[in-house]
Scaffold this motif. Sequence first.
Motif, PDB file in Angstrom:
ATOM      1  N   VAL A   1     -24.224  59.409 -31.387  1.00  0.00           N
ATOM      2  CA  VAL A   1     -22.868  59.827 -31.725  1.00  0.00           C
ATOM      3  C   VAL A   1     -22.023  59.608 -30.475  1.00  0.00           C
ATOM      4  O   VAL A   1     -22.562  59.445 -29.377  1.00  0.00           O
ATOM      5  CB  VAL A   1     -22.822  61.311 -32.157  1.00  0.00           C
ATOM      6  CG1 VAL A   1     -23.599  61.524 -33.436  1.00  0.00           C
ATOM      7  CG2 VAL A   1     -23.361  62.216 -31.048  1.00  0.00           C
ATOM      8  N   PRO A   2     -20.679  59.565 -30.585  1.00  0.00           N
ATOM      9  CA  PRO A   2     -19.854  59.438 -29.377  1.00  0.00           C
ATOM     10  C   PRO A   2     -20.244  60.500 -28.347  1.00  0.00           C
ATOM     11  O   PRO A   2     -20.541  61.647 -28.708  1.00  0.00           O
ATOM     12  CB  PRO A   2     -18.429  59.654 -29.898  1.00  0.00           C
ATOM     13  CG  PRO A   2     -18.486  59.197 -31.318  1.00  0.00           C
ATOM     14  CD  PRO A   2     -19.853  59.595 -31.821  1.00  0.00           C
ATOM     15  N   ILE A   3     -20.258  60.125 -27.081  1.00  0.00           N
ATOM     16  CA  ILE A   3     -20.770  61.003 -26.033  1.00  0.00           C
ATOM     17  C   ILE A   3     -20.068  62.365 -26.001  1.00  0.00           C
ATOM     18  O   ILE A   3     -20.731  63.398 -25.878  1.00  0.00           O
ATOM     19  CB  ILE A   3     -20.690  60.284 -24.661  1.00  0.00           C
ATOM     20  CG1 ILE A   3     -21.749  59.182 -24.629  1.00  0.00           C
ATOM     21  CG2 ILE A   3     -20.915  61.248 -23.513  1.00  0.00           C
ATOM     22  CD1 ILE A   3     -21.726  58.319 -23.398  1.00  0.00           C
ATOM     23  N   PRO A   4     -18.722  62.447 -26.140  1.00  0.00           N
ATOM     24  CA  PRO A   4     -18.102  63.780 -26.192  1.00  0.00           C
ATOM     25  C   PRO A   4     -18.605  64.621 -27.368  1.00  0.00           C
ATOM     26  O   PRO A   4     -18.771  65.838 -27.247  1.00  0.00           O
ATOM     27  CB  PRO A   4     -16.604  63.479 -26.326  1.00  0.00           C
ATOM     28  CG  PRO A   4     -16.447  62.114 -25.760  1.00  0.00           C
ATOM     29  CD  PRO A   4     -17.701  61.386 -26.130  1.00  0.00           C
ATOM     30  N   VAL A   5     -18.864  63.969 -28.506  1.00  0.00           N
ATOM     31  CA  VAL A   5     -19.364  64.701 -29.676  1.00  0.00           C
ATOM     32  C   VAL A   5     -20.759  65.246 -29.411  1.00  0.00           C
ATOM     33  O   VAL A   5     -21.093  66.363 -29.819  1.00  0.00           O
ATOM     34  CB  VAL A   5     -19.365  63.793 -30.930  1.00  0.00           C
ATOM     35  CG1 VAL A   5     -20.006  64.502 -32.114  1.00  0.00           C
ATOM     36  CG2 VAL A   5     -17.945  63.372 -31.269  1.00  0.00           C
ATOM     37  N   GLY A   6     -21.578  64.479 -28.693  1.00  0.00           N
ATOM     38  CA  GLY A   6     -22.897  64.975 -28.311  1.00  0.00           C
ATOM     39  C   GLY A   6     -22.796  66.258 -27.501  1.00  0.00           C
ATOM     40  O   GLY A   6     -23.571  67.200 -27.694  1.00  0.00           O
ATOM     41  N   GLY A   7     -21.806  66.306 -26.604  1.00  0.00           N
ATOM     42  CA  GLY A   7     -21.584  67.521 -25.826  1.00  0.00           C
ATOM     43  C   GLY A   7     -21.171  68.690 -26.695  1.00  0.00           C
ATOM     44  O   GLY A   7     -21.645  69.819 -26.515  1.00  0.00           O
TER      45      GLY A   7
ATOM     46  N   TRP B   1      -8.577  62.241 -24.578  1.00  0.00           N
ATOM     47  CA  TRP B   1      -9.038  63.586 -24.896  1.00  0.00           C
ATOM     48  C   TRP B   1     -10.564  63.656 -24.944  1.00  0.00           C
ATOM     49  O   TRP B   1     -11.160  64.711 -24.706  1.00  0.00           O
ATOM     50  CB  TRP B   1      -8.441  64.046 -26.238  1.00  0.00           C
ATOM     51  CG  TRP B   1      -6.966  64.252 -26.174  1.00  0.00           C
ATOM     52  CD1 TRP B   1      -6.005  63.434 -26.679  1.00  0.00           C
ATOM     53  CD2 TRP B   1      -6.265  65.334 -25.541  1.00  0.00           C
ATOM     54  NE1 TRP B   1      -4.748  63.929 -26.408  1.00  0.00           N
ATOM     55  CE2 TRP B   1      -4.884  65.108 -25.707  1.00  0.00           C
ATOM     56  CE3 TRP B   1      -6.670  66.474 -24.851  1.00  0.00           C
ATOM     57  CZ2 TRP B   1      -3.914  65.963 -25.224  1.00  0.00           C
ATOM     58  CZ3 TRP B   1      -5.697  67.337 -24.367  1.00  0.00           C
ATOM     59  CH2 TRP B   1      -4.343  67.078 -24.554  1.00  0.00           C
ATOM     60  N   GLY B   2     -11.205  62.532 -25.253  1.00  0.00           N
ATOM     61  CA  GLY B   2     -12.664  62.511 -25.279  1.00  0.00           C
ATOM     62  C   GLY B   2     -13.261  62.859 -23.928  1.00  0.00           C
ATOM     63  O   GLY B   2     -14.232  63.622 -23.824  1.00  0.00           O
ATOM     64  N   THR B   3     -12.670  62.305 -22.856  1.00  0.00           N
ATOM     65  CA  THR B   3     -13.157  62.606 -21.515  1.00  0.00           C
ATOM     66  C   THR B   3     -12.920  64.076 -21.175  1.00  0.00           C
ATOM     67  O   THR B   3     -13.753  64.726 -20.532  1.00  0.00           O
ATOM     68  CB  THR B   3     -12.456  61.701 -20.480  1.00  0.00           C
ATOM     69  OG1 THR B   3     -12.838  60.350 -20.717  1.00  0.00           O
ATOM     70  CG2 THR B   3     -12.849  62.088 -19.058  1.00  0.00           C
TER      71      THR B   3
END
Length: 542
Positions: A94-100, A394-396
């Motif tokens: 999944v997108p890295i921010p979503v993983g977080g 915003w992802g970062t």
Amino acid sequence: MSTEADGTTFSDDRAPRTDVNKALMGGATYRSLSEQKLSPQEERFEKARRTSGYVLAPLAAVAVWCVPLDIEAHQQSLAAVLAAVIVLWFCETVPIPVGGLIGVSAIVLVGVAPASDVLAPFGSPTIFTFVGAFILAQAMLKHGVAQRLAYFVLALPGVGKSTVRIIVAFGVITALLSALISNTATVAMLLPTALGILAVIARMMQEKGLVKPDFDPTRLRVGTALMLMLAYGAGVGGLLTPVGAPPNLIGRGLIEEATGERITFAQWIGAAAPVSLVLFGVLLLVLLLVNKPEVRRIEGVEGYIAERRAEQGSISRAEWNTIIAFALTVTLWLLPSVAGVVVGMDSSTYEFLDDRLNEGVVAVVGASLLFILPTNWSKRQSTLNWSDASKIDWGTIILFGTGMIFGSLLSSTGLAETIGENLFGTLGVGTPFAITLLAAFLALMISETTSNTASAAVVVPIVLPLAAAAGVDPMIPAMAATLGASFGFMLPVATPQNAIVYGSGIVPITQMIKTGIGLNVVGGLILVLMLPVTAGLVGIGA
């Protein structure tokens, strides 16, 4: 008559003639890895890597949860969640921010800590530093301030006549801009200009008979060197300031939270600038040795840059407003440190400025000016509107917040201390140099396969207690891990800027790996050897 491009003239009227403009400028200037035409082997690898996370992440969580470990229950629960998140980050399922975000939710659901405590880092002043800096950067990009600076440097006398000087100039521009705005945005913005200049060089080589009529302009060594200088120059320049790259703010926040000691904006620059300068010299040397340009003297580039500058016209009101807001922000960021040097750290003036001019607040003030300073008062138009601000990364910011949450919980639950003590007992590293070396190269290796932001979020919280267990001041090793997380020179997936230049189709993967390996090894050693000295000179870790 035909040979390779070594200065020998080619002449073959029967060969089709390459359309250089179409080959270099006909497609999009930015293509992510998913938009590229991958080889069958690359496509199979990417599919397997991303798909494997669906299986490996739950397995990692269950394995860590079920293995009998001599640690407290909430520490083991946190370790299980973190293991799953690291797998998601590595596999990019999944997108890295979503993983977080998935990990943060899981932490609350399994009862590691209450939601109010878990989500507290999202209120950190550093989050507001990110938001303000990103909005300022958005204004620089929208109104062409960054592009104007790039053309100014490229138009300096003599630069446009030499391929080496152009490569150096692009490196300087990229490094300076990346110290203040997103590395990714800097490279994406400069890529069209780099492709335009490469097209001029390729046409010149074609017209002078230095290449075959049907040559492939995407496979020129000068093009590879130019593209890699964009990507790697951004990485080196991003080290210069705390806002230069997301890992810098994450690492600094974790260090300050764990040690209670503050690293000021000026201290960071003082410690990082000499390292960045030496790294830039090494970058240039390695780049030109591995990708030696086919020609040294060129014609036509100066005219191309002059045309681009003429198209820009004079500096607009919006550009002046952006420059004013940015200059004020940087001045206020540096003012407490300057006051400390002039009147002393114990003075009431320094204490007042240091207390009031929080970097997050200053960033928000600077960004707010962009919505106040007008560009057309009669229409009540300001320098930016909220639609512009909503386009920031915003992802970062989300990834930063989740990284801070994991770092904070690793510390508060005692898991980081447990990991650090066990690593110390297993590895037996006990000297400042050995721990700094381990920290830098661990962050560097992880950053090659996952987000550099995620690398800092994982490695720094472990390095801090590892150093403490060895009786070593953790400031320098943790800062080495923070800076090492931004290296990632070897693979397209290591950093977004690597992916951008690889996506241009100009850089063969073999050349990126060959160039990147040398930079990783030599750059890592320079970081480990220089950072303790430069940091000590500005009072970090002293």
